[in-house]
Design a protein around this motif. Structure first.
Motif, short mmCIF file in Angstrom:
data_model
loop_
_atom_site.label_atom_id
_atom_site.label_comp_id
_atom_site.label_asym_id
_atom_site.label_seq_id
_atom_site.Cartn_x
_atom_site.Cartn_y
_atom_site.Cartn_z
N ARG A 110 -19.82 -10.89 2.88
CA ARG A 110 -18.75 -9.94 3.20
C ARG A 110 -17.69 -9.94 2.11
O ARG A 110 -17.11 -8.90 1.78
CB ARG A 110 -18.12 -10.31 4.55
N PHE A 111 -17.44 -11.09 1.52
CA PHE A 111 -16.47 -11.22 0.43
C PHE A 111 -16.93 -10.40 -0.78
O PHE A 111 -16.15 -9.62 -1.36
CB PHE A 111 -16.32 -12.69 0.06
N TYR A 112 -18.20 -10.53 -1.16
CA TYR A 112 -18.71 -9.81 -2.34
C TYR A 112 -18.80 -8.31 -2.08
O TYR A 112 -18.57 -7.50 -2.98
CB TYR A 112 -20.06 -10.37 -2.76
N ALA A 113 -19.12 -7.94 -0.84
CA ALA A 113 -19.14 -6.50 -0.50
C ALA A 113 -17.74 -5.92 -0.66
O ALA A 113 -17.57 -4.79 -1.16
CB ALA A 113 -19.65 -6.31 0.92
N PHE A 114 -16.74 -6.68 -0.26
CA PHE A 114 -15.34 -6.24 -0.40
C PHE A 114 -14.98 -6.09 -1.87
O PHE A 114 -14.35 -5.09 -2.28
CB PHE A 114 -14.42 -7.25 0.28
N LEU A 115 -15.33 -7.07 -2.70
CA LEU A 115 -15.01 -7.01 -4.13
C LEU A 115 -15.64 -5.77 -4.78
O LEU A 115 -15.00 -5.10 -5.60
CB LEU A 115 -15.50 -8.28 -4.84
N ALA A 116 -16.89 -5.49 -4.40
CA ALA A 116 -17.57 -4.32 -4.97
C ALA A 116 -16.92 -3.02 -4.50
O ALA A 116 -16.71 -2.09 -5.29
CB ALA A 116 -19.05 -4.35 -4.59
N GLU A 117 -16.59 -2.94 -3.22
CA GLU A 117 -15.95 -1.72 -2.69
C GLU A 117 -14.59 -1.47 -3.33
O GLU A 117 -14.19 -0.32 -3.54
CB GLU A 117 -15.79 -1.85 -1.18
N GLU A 118 -13.87 -2.55 -3.63
CA GLU A 118 -12.53 -2.43 -4.22
C GLU A 118 -12.57 -2.27 -5.73
O GLU A 118 -11.52 -2.13 -6.36
CB GLU A 118 -11.70 -3.67 -3.86
N GLY A 119 -13.75 -2.29 -6.31
CA GLY A 119 -13.87 -2.15 -7.76
C GLY A 119 -13.45 -3.39 -8.52
O GLY A 119 -13.15 -3.32 -9.72
N LEU A 120 -13.44 -4.53 -7.84
CA LEU A 120 -13.03 -5.78 -8.48
C LEU A 120 -14.18 -6.45 -9.22
O LEU A 120 -13.97 -7.41 -9.96
CB LEU A 120 -12.44 -6.74 -7.44
N ARG A 121 -15.39 -5.96 -8.98
CA ARG A 121 -16.54 -6.36 -9.78
C ARG A 121 -17.58 -5.25 -9.65
O ARG A 121 -17.63 -4.53 -8.62
CB ARG A 121 -17.10 -7.71 -9.35
N GLU A 136 -6.47 -10.63 3.62
CA GLU A 136 -5.47 -9.65 4.07
C GLU A 136 -6.16 -8.43 4.64
O GLU A 136 -5.72 -7.86 5.65
CB GLU A 136 -4.57 -9.26 2.90
N MET A 137 -7.26 -8.02 4.00
CA MET A 137 -8.02 -6.88 4.51
C MET A 137 -8.61 -7.20 5.89
O MET A 137 -8.55 -6.38 6.81
CB MET A 137 -9.15 -6.52 3.54
N LEU A 138 -9.17 -8.41 6.04
CA LEU A 138 -9.74 -8.79 7.33
C LEU A 138 -8.70 -8.75 8.44
O LEU A 138 -8.97 -8.30 9.55
CB LEU A 138 -10.32 -10.21 7.25
N SER A 139 -7.51 -9.20 8.10
CA SER A 139 -6.45 -9.24 9.10
C SER A 139 -5.92 -7.85 9.42
O SER A 139 -5.76 -7.48 10.58
CB SER A 139 -5.31 -10.13 8.60
N ALA A 140 -5.67 -7.04 8.38
CA ALA A 140 -5.03 -5.74 8.58
C ALA A 140 -5.99 -4.67 9.06
O ALA A 140 -5.70 -3.91 9.98
CB ALA A 140 -4.36 -5.29 7.27
#
Length: 299
Positions: free
Chosen positions: A76-87, A13-17
């Motif tokens: 890119r997926f793991y960078a997103f998780l880290a930025e979002e505080g999901l890990r 969803e982030m990639l798209s939006a």
């Protein structure tokens, strides 16, 4: 619903939006992420560096380009998780970085080009010339004489090329306009062919209710190549575009001017796409560099 489904959906969803990724790009990311999740038993989002290293080892039989694509998607997926505080961490560094080497594109020799044009000239010179032969001559002249992309060529409007104007203003990739020179030969060939195109047709190379397809263009060029004795794996519309660039550069064209004509955003693309024979470059430096006279032994 698996544990990875929610974080993957959120990432896509982030990639798209935010990134404005295209539908095909989103689909490719989803495929790579879901396959990796399956290999890791549904624990992709929580995988540690060791698990990712083992995942990468499983890609050993894949091509460098495929490994690079898969690894890039996961990083890119793991960078997103880290930025979002999901890990709390980003284990993406454990993924392989094979790099991708861009293969030198195929080209044609001057002799190949001569034979191609000899074939079209013979067909056009027949007593009962077929309209298709006039069309094919115009297509060939524009591909090799202007370096147009296949998609740009087949979609040209009927009156895009004027007999008294040696250039074409074209909207290429990303809607960016560029100036494309049109040779006298190409303009002459187009003028002859246009006489066979009904004035109410929107395109210069019509077919059905629209224009000829890129697949049809590919077939036409392959057929001409076969007549000229060029193997089918050595010729295509893109190969003719590359031959245009390569032969211009060999003839002394400026690289920046060539970049503009080809519509490349990055000159690095032009440098790879227009690979010049290394021996010719060495000879050019040895003959033309200003220090050559200085380094020559005095009599």
């Amino acid at each position: 619903m698996g544990a990875d489904d929610a974080p993957i959906d959120r990432f896509l969803e982030m990639l798209s939006a935010q990134a404005g990724a295209a539908r095909n790009t989103i689909a490719a990311y989803r495929s790579d992420l879901m396959l990796a999740s399956e290999v890791l038993g549904g624990a992709l989002a929580t995988a540690d560096a060791g698990a990712l290293a083992r995942l990468g080892d499983g890609w050993a039989s894949l091509s460098r380009a495929t490994v690079a694509r898969k690894a890039a998607a996961l990083r890119r997926f793991y960078a997103f998780l880290a930025e979002e505080g999901l890990r709390p961490d980003d284990p993406g560094k454990a993924l392989p970085k094979p790099g991708t080497r861009r293969a030198l594109p195929k080209t044609l020799t001057h002799a190949d080009i001569d034979r191609l044009f000899a074939v079209t000239a013979e067909r056009v010179g027949r007593e009962a010339t077929l309209p298709a032969d006039l069309r094919n001559a115009a297509l060939l002249e524009l591909l090799y004489g202007s370096g147009l992309r296949a998609s740009e060529l087949v979609s040209l409007p009927r009156n895009a090329i004027h007999p008294d104007r040696p250039f074409l203003i074209l909207a290429g990739k990303g809607g960016k306009e560029r100036l494309v020179p049109i040779s006298d030969r190409a303009r002459a060939a187009v003028a002859v062919w246009r006489g066979h195109v009904a004035v109410d047709r929107a395109h210069l190379f019509p077919s059905g209710k629209g224009h000829i397809s890129r697949v049809r263009l590919f077939q036409i060029i392959r057929a001409l190549g076969a007549e000229a004795g060029i193997p089918p794996d050595r010729i295509s519309p893109h190969v003719l575009r590359h031959a245009f660039a390569t032969h211009l550069l060999e003839g002394g064209a400026d690289l920046r001017a060539l970049q503009s004509m080809l519509g490349h955003a990055d000159i690095a693309t032009t440098e790879i796409y227009t690979h010049v024979d290394r021996a010719r470059l060495v000879a050019l430096v040895n003959e033309r560099h200003p220090l050559v006279d200085v380094t020559k032994p005095r009599p």
